[in-house]
Motif scaffolding. Sequence first.
Motif, mmCIF file in Angstrom:
data_model
loop_
_atom_site.group_PDB
_atom_site.id
_atom_site.type_symbol
_atom_site.label_atom_id
_atom_site.label_comp_id
_atom_site.label_asym_id
_atom_site.label_seq_id
_atom_site.Cartn_x
_atom_site.Cartn_y
_atom_site.Cartn_z
ATOM 1 N N ASP A 205 -63.264 59.805 28.741
ATOM 2 C CA ASP A 205 -62.639 59.539 27.443
ATOM 3 C C ASP A 205 -63.700 59.244 26.384
ATOM 4 O O ASP A 205 -63.568 58.301 25.601
ATOM 5 N N GLY B 263 -57.726 61.786 29.507
ATOM 6 C CA GLY B 263 -58.569 61.955 28.343
ATOM 7 C C GLY B 263 -57.747 61.991 27.067
ATOM 8 O O GLY B 263 -56.546 61.712 27.060
ATOM 9 N N SER C 234 -66.858 66.535 26.276
ATOM 10 C CA SER C 234 -66.337 65.530 25.342
ATOM 11 C C SER C 234 -67.430 65.035 24.407
ATOM 12 O O SER C 234 -67.193 64.827 23.209
#
Length: 398
Positions: free
Chosen positions: A220, A259, A284
């Motif tokens: 994340d 996520g 990410s």
Amino acid sequence: LSVGVSPHVSPSNQPTLESTHRQRGLSTGVKVLIGVFTGVGVLVLLILLRYYRVFNSHWRNNTKGATNVEMFLESCGHLTVQRYKYSDIKKMTNSFKETLGQGGYGSVFKGKLKHDGRLVAVKLLNESKGNGEDFINEVATIGRTNHVNVVSLLGFCTEGVKRALVYEFMPNGSLERFIYNEKTSDTPLGWEKLYQIALGIATGLEYLHRGCNTRILHFDIKPHNILLDEEFIPKISDFGLAKLCPTKESVVSMLVPRGTIGYIAPEVYCKNFGGVSHKSDVYSYGMMVLEIIGGRKNIDATVENISEIYFPKWIYNHLKQGLNYLEGSEEIYKDETTKKMIIVALWCIQTQPADRPSISKVVEMLEGNTEDLQMPPNPFQDPLSISSPNHENNFSRR
């Protein structure tokens, strides 16, 4: 003998038509009332039964979650972080007086440690999340870390369904405050500072992927989860979706995608793109760096030109033509460091995981010379047509 009606029977003793109808009407009314009360009673009983089942299920989940948390804490043995009582949490936050932020996980409050007066951030997790998974993830992962670019967990609290995490306080808040609203920020960040922040985040991720005894995958990485201290040193935070992975295993199993939309790697939600691994964090990271560069969300439907709605594709097309063609943005892209960040970010968001560099390679690229970087392939082609064996040889084993 003759049989007849007695002459002494009065006509008033005989049932009349009117009285018969009255008795029948009374009987029908009683039946209707009985039916109504019966229906209402059954409905109330069903509602109570449903409420009992929901309450019982919630109680069981909370009880099971509390048991899971305690079992996890026992399996950890002696933890380096302190365990607080819930009453201690209330005291250090002054009964949760000052709120620093809120989210789906719960709320964060400002607090102060009693023994040394140090400021802290207390994350109070929602009681609805009774399985304790987020809490266990945080303690299991961040409780193992010690790095300048990873936020420090100072303590925790678990009493039944009440759970809290105590972190070091970050006075400058999250990164998103400075990259999306830079014009209104009290201390606008220059490109050199933004480069140092991007490099610091990559260094922190490298530590999580390679510096711990057990590899930690964050899942994340986004501006909201990057905190800044008083000197704007970035700290990776929020390990609620993190996953531990043995360093010898390159691919991890994942039943449900995790996520934030806009930062999730393709393989996390579609197995056709490859296995989920540390390269998912790299994707990410690349999307986040592009938002740092653009000073906006990567998808913005409010822009004037349609071609600029999806910023990563727009910036790739201009990079391919040469940054000198970026009309009106010369002040942003004239710096070689900024150009380096763009190239590295575009490498990170390659559709195929094998085409992405490891985070260690990312750090090396950021610290190196721009002239040494190759032009990344187009990450926005049809996924089925993407096949770059040369790039795969460069990055798949790193």
